[in-house]
Enzyme design. Structure first.
Site, PDB file in Angstrom:
ATOM      1  N   HIS A 123      33.109  22.628 -50.767  1.00 23.36           N
ATOM      2  CA  HIS A 123      32.430  24.277 -51.193  1.00 23.36           C
ATOM      3  C   HIS A 123      32.374  24.766 -49.775  1.00 23.36           C
ATOM      4  CE1 HIS A 123      31.261  23.003 -54.762  1.00 23.36           C
ATOM      5  NE2 HIS A 123      30.492  21.841 -54.384  1.00 23.36           N
ATOM      6  N   LEU A 147      35.066  48.722 -51.398  1.00 24.91           N
ATOM      7  CA  LEU A 147      34.341  47.437 -52.339  1.00 24.91           C
ATOM      8  C   LEU A 147      33.370  47.110 -53.031  1.00 24.91           C
ATOM      9  CD1 LEU A 147      36.569  45.116 -53.096  1.00 24.91           C
ATOM     10  CD2 LEU A 147      35.702  43.651 -51.896  1.00 24.91           C
ATOM     11  N   ASP A 194      37.943  28.005 -59.026  1.00 26.56           N
ATOM     12  CA  ASP A 194      37.413  26.573 -58.405  1.00 26.56           C
ATOM     13  C   ASP A 194      38.662  25.623 -58.390  1.00 26.56           C
ATOM     14  OD1 ASP A 194      36.938  24.516 -60.565  1.00 26.56           O
ATOM     15  OD2 ASP A 194      37.902  24.257 -61.776  1.00 26.56           O
TER      16      ASP A 194
END
Ligand code: IPE
Ligand code: IPE
Ligand code: MG
Length: 233
Positions: free
Chosen positions: A25, A119, A8
């Site tokens: 963004h 991962l 955020d």
């Protein structure tokens, strides 16, 4: 270890620089690349990133379009890199409202990285925890025999991932807000929560390491008493 991050603060990062929110963004996408690399190096088994929530559809159409375009582009450009570095990508969330272009990019990325063993990277797109739980419950398995295992398996299917049943160990939220915003409500039952004021585009490996060392100092009890307490009885 399963780490989840609510990424955020992109909009505020941009606003502070007099830039449009979408510039935040774009910068946020760069932070994703950094953090994925740092997570793989830090021996995190699963990393779940909140990229776009069901409620984010309520943003101005131009921002929604820019976000989804950026997601598609990032998936396409990062697929090769993820495959090479053995990062397995899974996208969780709804798929019935995404554009065919984005769906193709998701499926391509999942297919090309399926062998990744270093991962597990889960990206939440059009995701709502309440919706996921509701879907799993609706599927009827929760009622049929009431087997928790079956319910969890159903959660996996609903989330398009074989990993959703793993509880979150550490939930990080950047950007200063202290809320979950409908993210992984089920999986965070016993998650340790870590909030930082750092805005997502500024988050880096150091920030992740700070969160991990804070986590290492926590004592997780899962409703029980610590083993050392026995001696005190
Ligand atoms: C997070 O940053 C990215 C998404 C929600 C997609 P925001 O866009 O929410 O940034 P702020 O919270 O407005 O600063
Ligand atoms: C949560 O951030 C969603 C993502 C990071 C993708 P929001 O910015 O949408 O959440 P609220 O509105 O502050 O709760
Ligand atoms: Mg926000």
């Amino acid at each position: 270890m399963h780490v989840a991050i609510i990424m955020d603060g992109n909009g505020r990062w941009a606003a502070r620089r007099g830039l449009p929110r979408t510039a935040g963004h774009v910068q946020g996408a760069k932070a994703v690349r950094r953090i994925v690399e740092a997570a793989a190096l830090a021996d995190i088994a699963t990393l779940t990133l909140y990229a776009f929530s069901c409620d984010n559809w309520g943003r101005p159409p131009g921002e929604v379009a820019a976000l989804l375009r950026l997601l598609r582009r990032s998936l396409l450009t990062e697929t090769g890199h993820c495959a090479e570095s053995l990062v397995r990508v899974n996208v969780i969330g709804r798929r019935d409202r995404l554009s065919p272009d984005l769906l193709r990019a998701i499926e391509h990325c999942e297919r090309m990285t399926a062998e990744g063993s270093r991962l597990n990277l889960r990206i939440a797109i059009d995701y709502s925890a309440r919706h996921s739980i509701l879907q799993a419950a609706r599927s009827g398995l929760a009622g049929a025999g009431g087997e928790e295992r079956q319910f969890l398996q159903r959660m996996d299917e609903v989330n398009h991932s074989a990993l959703a049943t793993e509880g979150v160990d550490l939930l990080i939220r950047t950007g200063g807000e202290k809320r979950l915003s409908d993210f992984l409500l089920w999986e965070c039952a016993y998650a340790e929560l870590y909030f930082t004021d750092c805005l997502w585009p500024d988050f880096d490996a150091d920030g992740l390491h700070q969160a991990l060392s804070d986590y290492a100092r926590r004592q997780r009890r899962f409703g029980r008493v610590p083993e050392t307490a026995d001696a005190a009885l």
